[in-house]
Design an enzyme around this catalytic site. Structure first.
Site, short mmCIF file in Angstrom:
data_model
loop_
_atom_site.label_atom_id
_atom_site.label_comp_id
_atom_site.label_asym_id
_atom_site.label_seq_id
_atom_site.Cartn_x
_atom_site.Cartn_y
_atom_site.Cartn_z
CG ASP A 1 -4.34 17.94 -9.94
OD1 ASP A 1 -5.30 17.74 -10.71
OD2 ASP A 1 -3.52 17.06 -9.65
CG ASP B 1 -9.99 14.24 -15.31
OD1 ASP B 1 -10.91 14.11 -16.15
OD2 ASP B 1 -8.96 13.54 -15.29
CG LEU C 1 -11.25 14.69 -9.60
CD1 LEU C 1 -11.77 15.43 -8.38
CD2 LEU C 1 -12.41 14.26 -10.46
CG ASP C 2 -3.73 14.44 -7.17
OD1 ASP C 2 -2.87 14.52 -8.05
OD2 ASP C 2 -3.62 13.75 -6.14
CG ASP D 1 -26.12 18.91 -20.48
OD1 ASP D 1 -26.63 19.50 -21.45
OD2 ASP D 1 -26.37 19.17 -19.29
CD GLU E 1 -0.03 16.96 -9.54
OE1 GLU E 1 -1.01 16.21 -9.74
OE2 GLU E 1 1.09 16.73 -10.05
CD GLU F 1 -2.91 17.00 -13.70
OE1 GLU F 1 -3.80 16.85 -12.85
OE2 GLU F 1 -2.07 16.14 -13.96
CD GLU F 2 -7.62 17.77 -16.22
OE1 GLU F 2 -7.64 17.45 -17.42
OE2 GLU F 2 -7.20 17.01 -15.32
#
Ligand code: AHG
Length: 330
Positions: free
Chosen positions: A115, A69, A117-118, A63, A274, A92-93
């Site tokens: 979020d 993130d 992966l902040d 893959d 957030e 967020e993504e």
């Protein structure tokens, strides 16, 4: 040794406190816990991805190697989709929210904001990152499509919120509006176990946390407050990963700030996924969360999914002290 309480046991136990609870929110929280374990596994082996993959482009199973993130985002979407308790997710993504029709056709009553992966710019240098989440009850017609309005509720309407910190240990903290509890991942059991029951933030603390590199871009009142922190020999700590900086502030006490700058007149951090969830956790632990207009974060009007807000949060006394500085210098 006391008997271990796992996250799942704790959630079910708490559900019993509510006579009319249907178990949907509990199911949703448990699914977020499972997704967090998967993200944790990938974050832990992040440094190996290029070694295990072929020239950084593909992994051992062929893959494409995803940015972490996006991976975290996809895992959360996948788990929430399967859970059947969430009718849409905002992240967020993702530019817009995505509706999650359930397999059974049952209409789920919650929307989740994340979020995934902040602080992800910290991953390459092995610094702690986190996942932030919030859960709202859907306000649009349950027979119709999910609407943007379901995501633009003020933070006071959050039903639950929390974060996962992938640090020296992995900890999941959450609140349903009745205090904050923390669960540390025991890697040998593969379970989040209750480690920090009913967390109360110190009323004041010696630490301040802000990106002081932007000092000259801050408003005068903010600069005066930072000078005061420095003059009174407070300790500056800034990781650049909100989850880590807020988590430390929760335990040591003190203040965390991401104010508006000349470059970012609305600050950098996003209200929906957030500021609001972190503000709910902080308030539930006895702290305060405001913006640079001194308004409570949770009461701010939200007009856009990715709207930003300056944020100041932390121990009650420290935030009150900042408020008096702002009033004096503005
Ligand atoms: P990102 O997820 O793009 O790394 O952003 C992290 C956020 C937040 O976690 C942190 O408090 C802040 O950005 C740090 O921003 P500065 O580098 O501007 O201080």
């Amino acid at each position: 040794m006391d008997r271990i309480t796992t996250l799942d046991e704790f959630i079910i136990d708490k559900q019993m406190d509510f006579k009319h609870a249907t178990g949907e929110l509990s199911g949703l929280l448990r699914d977020i816990g499972v997704a967090a374990k998967i993200v944790n596994r990938e974050v832990n082996r992040a440094g190996l991805v290029n070694i295990l993959g072929l020239d950084g482009a593909t992994n051992t199973t062929g893959d494409d190697v995803q940015k972490l993130d996006m991976f975290a985002n996809d895992k959360l979407v996948e788990y929430l989709k399967n859970s059947g308790e969430c009718c849409a997710i905002g992240s967020e993504e993702l530019e817009g929210f995505i509706p999650l029709p359930t397999k059974s056709g049952k209409l789920a009553k919650y929307v989740v904001v994340v979020d995934p992966l902040d602080g992800s710019s910290n991953i390459d240098v092995n610094v702690s990152v986190g996942t932030i989440f919030g859960i709202y009850r859907r306000v649009s017609d349950p027979e119709g499509d999910v609407e943007l309005a379901d995501f633009l509720q003020s933070g006071t309407e959050l039903v639950a919120a929390g974060y996962v910190l992938y640090g020296t240990s992995t900890i999941l903290m959450y609140t349903t509006g009745n205090g904050v509890n923390g669960f540390t991942l025991d890697p040998s059991l593969g379970e989040f176990c209750l480690s920090h029951p009913d967390i109360k933030m110190p009323k004041s603390g010696d630490f301040y946390s802000v990106n002081q590199g932007y000092y000259l871009q801050f408003d005068l009142d903010m600069r005066r407050f930072i000078d005061h922190c420095s003059d009174s020999k407070r300790k500056l700590r800034y990781i650049g990963s909100m989850v880590s900086d807020v988590h430390r502030t929760m335990f040591t006490g003190g203040i965390f700030m991401y104010p508006n700058t000349r470059k970012n007149p609305q600050g950098k951090l996003r209200i929906v996924y957030e500021c609001n969830p972190m503000a709910m956790v902080v308030e539930q632990a006895g702290g305060k969360a405001i913006n640079t207009n001194l308004d409570r974060i949770l009461e701010q009007e939200v007009k856009e999914l990715h709207q930003k807000s300056p944020i100041i949060l932390g121990s009650c006394d420290n935030v009150e002290e900042l408020i008096s500085f702002v009033k004096k210098y503005r």
